[in-house]
Design an enzyme around this catalytic site. Sequence first.
Site, mmCIF file in Angstrom:
data_model
loop_
_atom_site.group_PDB
_atom_site.id
_atom_site.type_symbol
_atom_site.label_atom_id
_atom_site.label_comp_id
_atom_site.label_asym_id
_atom_site.label_seq_id
_atom_site.Cartn_x
_atom_site.Cartn_y
_atom_site.Cartn_z
ATOM 1 N N LYS A 8 0.834 -1.216 0.000
ATOM 2 C CA LYS A 8 0.000 0.000 0.000
ATOM 3 C C LYS A 8 0.869 1.267 0.000
ATOM 4 O O LYS A 8 0.670 2.168 -0.815
ATOM 5 C CB LYS A 8 -0.942 0.015 1.222
ATOM 6 C CG LYS A 8 -1.817 -1.222 1.338
ATOM 7 C CD LYS A 8 -2.740 -1.182 2.543
ATOM 8 C CE LYS A 8 -2.058 -1.235 3.901
ATOM 9 N NZ LYS A 8 -1.365 -2.508 4.205
ATOM 10 N N ARG A 20 -9.801 0.290 9.015
ATOM 11 C CA ARG A 20 -9.297 -1.049 9.300
ATOM 12 C C ARG A 20 -10.264 -1.867 10.121
ATOM 13 O O ARG A 20 -9.963 -3.006 10.465
ATOM 14 C CB ARG A 20 -8.004 -0.914 10.088
ATOM 15 C CG ARG A 20 -6.757 -1.074 9.204
ATOM 16 C CD ARG A 20 -5.677 -1.057 10.141
ATOM 17 N NE ARG A 20 -4.440 -1.642 9.926
ATOM 18 C CZ ARG A 20 -3.400 -1.023 9.433
ATOM 19 N NH1 ARG A 20 -3.514 0.151 8.906
ATOM 20 N NH2 ARG A 20 -2.236 -1.610 9.447
ATOM 21 N N ARG A 31 11.921 -5.182 4.830
ATOM 22 C CA ARG A 31 11.639 -3.776 4.487
ATOM 23 C C ARG A 31 12.650 -2.824 5.147
ATOM 24 O O ARG A 31 13.031 -2.990 6.300
ATOM 25 C CB ARG A 31 10.234 -3.397 4.953
ATOM 26 C CG ARG A 31 9.966 -1.897 4.819
ATOM 27 C CD ARG A 31 8.514 -1.519 4.952
ATOM 28 N NE ARG A 31 7.851 -2.084 6.098
ATOM 29 C CZ ARG A 31 6.542 -2.128 6.251
ATOM 30 N NH1 ARG A 31 5.761 -1.642 5.311
ATOM 31 N NH2 ARG A 31 6.020 -2.664 7.331
ATOM 32 N N ARG A 51 11.510 -0.583 10.650
ATOM 33 C CA ARG A 51 10.438 -0.213 11.585
ATOM 34 C C ARG A 51 10.430 -1.130 12.807
ATOM 35 O O ARG A 51 10.686 -2.322 12.701
ATOM 36 C CB ARG A 51 9.084 -0.296 10.873
ATOM 37 C CG ARG A 51 8.701 0.997 10.199
ATOM 38 C CD ARG A 51 7.482 0.901 9.336
ATOM 39 N NE ARG A 51 6.365 0.166 9.891
ATOM 40 C CZ ARG A 51 5.218 -0.021 9.260
ATOM 41 N NH1 ARG A 51 5.044 0.472 8.045
ATOM 42 N NH2 ARG A 51 4.238 -0.698 9.815
ATOM 43 N N ARG A 75 0.112 -8.935 13.564
ATOM 44 C CA ARG A 75 -0.546 -7.968 12.669
ATOM 45 C C ARG A 75 -1.391 -8.689 11.628
ATOM 46 O O ARG A 75 -2.459 -8.215 11.251
ATOM 47 C CB ARG A 75 0.518 -7.081 11.992
ATOM 48 C CG ARG A 75 1.066 -6.031 12.958
ATOM 49 C CD ARG A 75 2.394 -5.468 12.516
ATOM 50 N NE ARG A 75 2.371 -4.798 11.245
ATOM 51 C CZ ARG A 75 3.474 -4.486 10.567
ATOM 52 N NH1 ARG A 75 4.661 -4.763 11.059
ATOM 53 N NH2 ARG A 75 3.383 -3.867 9.420
#
Length: 208
Positions: free
Chosen positions: A13, A88, A127, A155, A166
Site C-alpha cells: 500500500k 481497518r 523492508r 520499523r 498484525r
Amino acid sequence: MNLMLFGAPGAGKGTQAKFLIEKYGIPQISTGDILREAVKNETEMGKEAKRYMDDGKLVPDNIIIGIIKDRLKEEDCKSGFILDGFPRTIPQAEALEELLKELNISLDKVISLNVPDEDIIERITGRRVSKSTGKIYHIKFNPPVDEKEEDLYQRADDTEETVKKRLDAYHNQTAPLFDFYKNKGILVEIDGTKTVNEVTKDIIAVLN
Ligand code: AP5
C-alpha cells in the site's frame, strides 16, 4: 479522485501510494505514518498508540477516527486523497461514511492489493525505509539505490513475531471490509504479487 488502498500488512500500500501521489497530485493519508510521527514526538496520543503498535494490535477506533476527521478537512484533501491503512475495522468504515457525507464527497475506488500470507513475512522483515525521503525499499525485491546505509531504518514493528500478530489482526478485524466495499461496487482487486512496476501499471489502468 478519492481512493483507498486496502490489503494486508506488507501488501504494498505504502509503496504504491508514493507513485500515485506523484501521478495524480493528491496526498497520501497513512494512519500508520501519522501514528509513527506521534510516537516519535512523544505526544500523549503517540504514547497511548505505541502500546498497541509494538504489540501488533490495532490502535483503538476512537483515536484513529479523531485523526482522520481532522486530516480529511485539511485544504490539500479538497482535490482528492489516497487513504492508506484506514479504515481497518467496520466501525472505522462507518465513521468514514458519516464524515464523507458531511463533506459531501464519496470514495471513488477501493484498490485491494491481494498478496497471500506466505509472502508477507519475507516482505515485512526485509523492508527498509529512508529516514530522509520516506521511500520504502526491500533488501531483496526493491533494493535501495543511491541511499546511504545509515539513512535506512527498519520499523520497530517489522519483526517476525509482530508481523504474525498484525496478520491475525488483519484477518479478524480488517478483512471483513473487503465485502463491505465489494457490496458497494467500488472495490477492485489487483494481483499484488507482481513486481512493483507491474502493480503500479495495473492500478493506473483501473483508474484510467
Ligand atoms: P501501517 O503503517 O498502516 O502498517 P500495515 O498496514 O501493517 O502496512 P505496512 O506499512 O506494513 O505495509 P504496506 O502495505 O504499506 O507495504 P509496503 O508498501 O511498505 O500500521 C502500523 C500499525 O499502526 C498497525 O499495526 C496498527 O497498530 C496501527 N494502525 C495504523 N492504522 C490503523 C488503523 N486504521 N486502525 C488501527 N490501528 C492502526 O511494502 C512492504 C515491503 O514489501 C517493502 O519492503 C516493499 O519494498 C516490498 N514490496 C512492496 N511491493 C512489492 C511487490 N510488488 N513485490 C515485492 N516486494 C514488494
